[in-house]
Design an enzyme around this catalytic site. Structure first.
Site, short mmCIF file in Angstrom:
data_model
loop_
_atom_site.label_atom_id
_atom_site.label_comp_id
_atom_site.label_asym_id
_atom_site.label_seq_id
_atom_site.Cartn_x
_atom_site.Cartn_y
_atom_site.Cartn_z
N LYS A 152 0.83 -1.22 0.00
CA LYS A 152 0.00 0.00 0.00
C LYS A 152 0.86 1.27 0.00
CE LYS A 152 -3.04 2.99 0.13
NZ LYS A 152 -3.95 3.25 -0.98
N GLY A 181 -1.89 16.84 -3.27
CA GLY A 181 -2.61 16.94 -2.00
C GLY A 181 -3.36 15.66 -1.67
N CYS A 189 -3.75 10.99 1.23
CA CYS A 189 -2.88 9.81 1.05
C CYS A 189 -1.50 10.11 0.49
CB CYS A 189 -3.61 8.81 0.16
SG CYS A 189 -5.12 8.22 0.93
N1 LIG Z 1 -9.41 8.94 1.21
C1 LIG Z 1 -8.88 8.09 0.36
O1 LIG Z 1 -9.00 8.26 -0.84
C2 LIG Z 1 -8.11 6.88 0.84
C3 LIG Z 1 -7.69 5.93 -0.10
C4 LIG Z 1 -7.00 4.82 0.33
C5 LIG Z 1 -6.71 4.67 1.68
N2 LIG Z 1 -7.09 5.61 2.57
C6 LIG Z 1 -6.75 5.41 3.96
O2 LIG Z 1 -7.93 5.05 4.67
C7 LIG Z 1 -7.92 5.60 5.98
C8 LIG Z 1 -9.16 6.46 6.19
O3 LIG Z 1 -9.12 7.53 5.28
P1 LIG Z 1 -10.40 8.44 5.01
O4 LIG Z 1 -10.07 9.25 3.82
O5 LIG Z 1 -11.64 7.62 5.00
O6 LIG Z 1 -10.37 9.33 6.32
P2 LIG Z 1 -11.56 10.27 6.85
O7 LIG Z 1 -10.91 11.30 7.67
O8 LIG Z 1 -12.45 10.65 5.71
O9 LIG Z 1 -12.39 9.29 7.76
C9 LIG Z 1 -11.94 8.80 8.98
C10 LIG Z 1 -13.12 8.77 9.92
O10 LIG Z 1 -12.71 8.09 11.11
C11 LIG Z 1 -13.35 8.73 12.19
N3 LIG Z 1 -12.66 8.38 13.43
C12 LIG Z 1 -11.49 8.89 13.91
N4 LIG Z 1 -11.18 8.30 15.07
C13 LIG Z 1 -12.17 7.41 15.33
C14 LIG Z 1 -12.42 6.49 16.39
N5 LIG Z 1 -11.58 6.37 17.40
N6 LIG Z 1 -13.55 5.75 16.34
C15 LIG Z 1 -14.42 5.87 15.30
N7 LIG Z 1 -14.23 6.72 14.28
C16 LIG Z 1 -13.12 7.47 14.29
C17 LIG Z 1 -13.29 10.20 11.85
O11 LIG Z 1 -14.22 10.94 12.59
C18 LIG Z 1 -13.59 10.17 10.35
O12 LIG Z 1 -14.97 10.30 10.08
C19 LIG Z 1 -6.60 6.37 6.09
O13 LIG Z 1 -5.62 5.54 6.65
C20 LIG Z 1 -6.24 6.65 4.66
O14 LIG Z 1 -4.86 6.80 4.48
C21 LIG Z 1 -7.81 6.70 2.18
#
Ligand SMILES: NC(=O)c1ccc[n+]([C@@H]2O[C@H](COP(=O)([O-])OP(=O)(O)OC[C@H]3O[C@@H](n4cnc5c(N)ncnc54)[C@H](O)[C@@H]3O)[C@@H](O)[C@H]2O)c1
Length: 440
Positions: free
Chosen positions: A222, A273, A276
């Site tokens: 990843k 930006g 990720c």
């Molecule tokens: N956004 C993308 O395009 C993408 C793509 C691939 C991987 N990722 C990875 O996936 C993960 C999540 O990314 P995202 O974009 O969905 O983030 P995000 O910030 O959109 O969502 C994360 C959510 O988790 C919640 N949260 C935080 N702490 C918490 C807890 N203790 N209990 C319950 N909920 C909690 C937050 O309130 C938020 O709503 C990250 O590690 C990111 O690197 C994201």
């Protein structure tokens, strides 16, 4: 419950699922499994978000084909429900964790959200549960943080009291559902048997390969794939700077370079930006330096990409100079504030960096973005009276610009294109002072 019971629960869809973190990743994952007939609990710490989800309102504002309809359907059917209460997780068998995993200003991973999700889960985790980390994490995090935390806080032993794996997400905002269904995945299990059960589970929503691996391989894959992209973009950005200096056109150069076999030059641009790409290369290298690995290329790529908003400011200053204007007190229309076209996601937005730099230079930035409520509205009205317009994001709305109307609205006829949206000739024909990334 053992792995065979879990597999049976997956096959007959009686396994109860919880998705912790209901953001860009967690919400669509939860909705897709609910649509396949599973009972799913979406867990988040934000009560307003939970309320919105339970009301069937899609909280993601950018173009996200199919998500609003899917969410409405699974909320109406009762298959998906959101909560802030970890006590409700007692009944669940499978836990997916998709919370944010940013890095701090020193590029060190910040696992507060991950740790608090695991700490919330451990005391209520059922015997025999399967826990899968979907968040992107640095290599070894499963062994060095997730496993000790879960074992320590639950009193259960891995592969006796619970099963553990890492199945990183590959989605991109704007294509969340499509990516989830069609992109292959790596199912990293703490044991091969766990990986096999994870494959059975993910194949329910993923139409592509789900490949078995160990956790360290999954963590590396990843972070490597995003570091690869960052390094490639940095290469394109450095070539863009060379093309500007040499009097060339990087867009034409790229097109012709990519006609050569096995060349896949990426797009240069005004910066990188999102949640990720700017941080995953740092997750990849985390820990390697301490182990004596000499890190050169990946940090250099980060530095190049982070410097692109500054380069945009240089292009703005250069164009203003041609118009006989200094940057101090100049009103600069910054077009696009998300990090990605047709998205509302502003995390690590290069526009934010440009706005800060412009302010430091004494300019007065005026922001427009069609997808962000704070900044949307009539773009021509926003530009009116400005000394320059700077395209930072290739939103569809900007691609449709009539350059004549743009010029009439501007005080000074300056257009700086950070995304190759406009043809330089069209800009010049519209009597604009035109500057663009990678163009002499
Ligand atoms: N956004 C993308 O395009 C993408 C793509 C691939 C991987 N990722 C990875 O996936 C993960 C999540 O990314 P995202 O974009 O969905 O983030 P995000 O910030 O959109 O969502 C994360 C959510 O988790 C919640 N949260 C935080 N702490 C918490 C807890 N203790 N209990 C319950 N909920 C909690 C937050 O309130 C938020 O709503 C990250 O590690 C990111 O690197 C994201």
């Amino acid at each position: 419950m053992n792995l065979n019971d879990l597999r049976a629960g997956i096959e007959n869809k009686t396994a109860r699922l919880a998705v912790i973190g209901q953001g860009y990743v967690g919400l669509p994952v939860a909705a897709l499994f609910a649509d396949k007939g599973f009972d799913v609990l979406g867990v988040d710490v934000q009560p307003e978000l939970v309320e919105k989800i339970n009301a069937g309102i899609n909280p993601i504002a950018g173009k996200e084909p199919g998500l609003a309809e899917l969410l409405k359907r699974v909320i109406t059917s009762g298959r998906l429900r959101a909560t802030t209460d970890y006590n409700e997780l007692k009944v669940c068998d499978i836990f997916l964790i998709a919370v944010e995993t940013p890095v701090d200003e020193n590029h060190v991973p910040r696992y507060e959200a991950l740790s608090s999700a695991l700490t919330g889960l451990a005391p209520v985790m059922k015997d025999g549960a399967l826990v899968v980390i979907e968040s992107t994490i640095a290599p070894r995090t499963m062994h060095d943080l997730v496993l000790p935390l879960l074992e320590g806080q639950s009193g259960k032993k891995l592969n006796e009291g619970f099963y553990l794996g890492n199945c990183p997400e590959r989605v991109m905002p704007g294509k969340l559902l499509k990516n989830l269904r069609t992109m292959s995945r790596v199912a990293g299990g703490m044991t091969p048997e766990t990986a096999e059960v994870m494959i059975a589970f993910y194949k329910i929503i993923v139409e592509a390969d789900v490949d078995p691996a160990d956790c360290i391989t999954a963590e590396l894959v990843k972070t490597v794939e995003n570091a690869y992209r960052d390094v490639q973009i940095a290469f394109a950005n450095e070539v863009a700077l060379i093309a500007e200096a040499a009097g060339g056109d990087v867009w034409k150069v790229r097109e012709l370079v990519n006609k050569s076999p096995m060349r896949h030059m990426h797009l240069p641009g005004a910066g990188v930006g999102g949640h990720c790409i700017p941080k995953d290369p740092w997750l990849l290298v985390h820990g390697a330096g301490e182990k004596g690995v000499s890190l050169r290329l990946i940090p250099a790529a980060r530095e190049i990409n982070d410097s692109m908003p500054s380069h945009m400011a240089v292009l703005v200053q250069d164009a203003l100079k041609e118009a006989g204007r200094v940057i101090k007190r100049a009103r600069i229309a910054v077009l696009g504030y998300s990090y990605l076209e047709d998205s509302d996601d502003t995390r690590n937005s290069p526009s934010e960096a440009l706005v800060r730099i412009l302010r430091e230079l004494g300019a007065d930035p005026v922001i427009h973005d069609p997808w962000i409520p704070e900044y949307n509205g009539d773009v021509i009205e926003r530009i009116r009276g400005c000394d320059a317009a700077v395209v930072m994001v290739a939103h569809s709305a900007y691609k449709e610009f009539d350059l004549g109307s743009l010029k009439s609205a501007l005080q000074m006829p300056i257009l700086v294109d950070g995304r190759g949206v406009f043809d330089k000739r069209a800009g010049i024909e519209a009597n604009l002072i035109y500057r663009g990334i990678g163009l002499a």
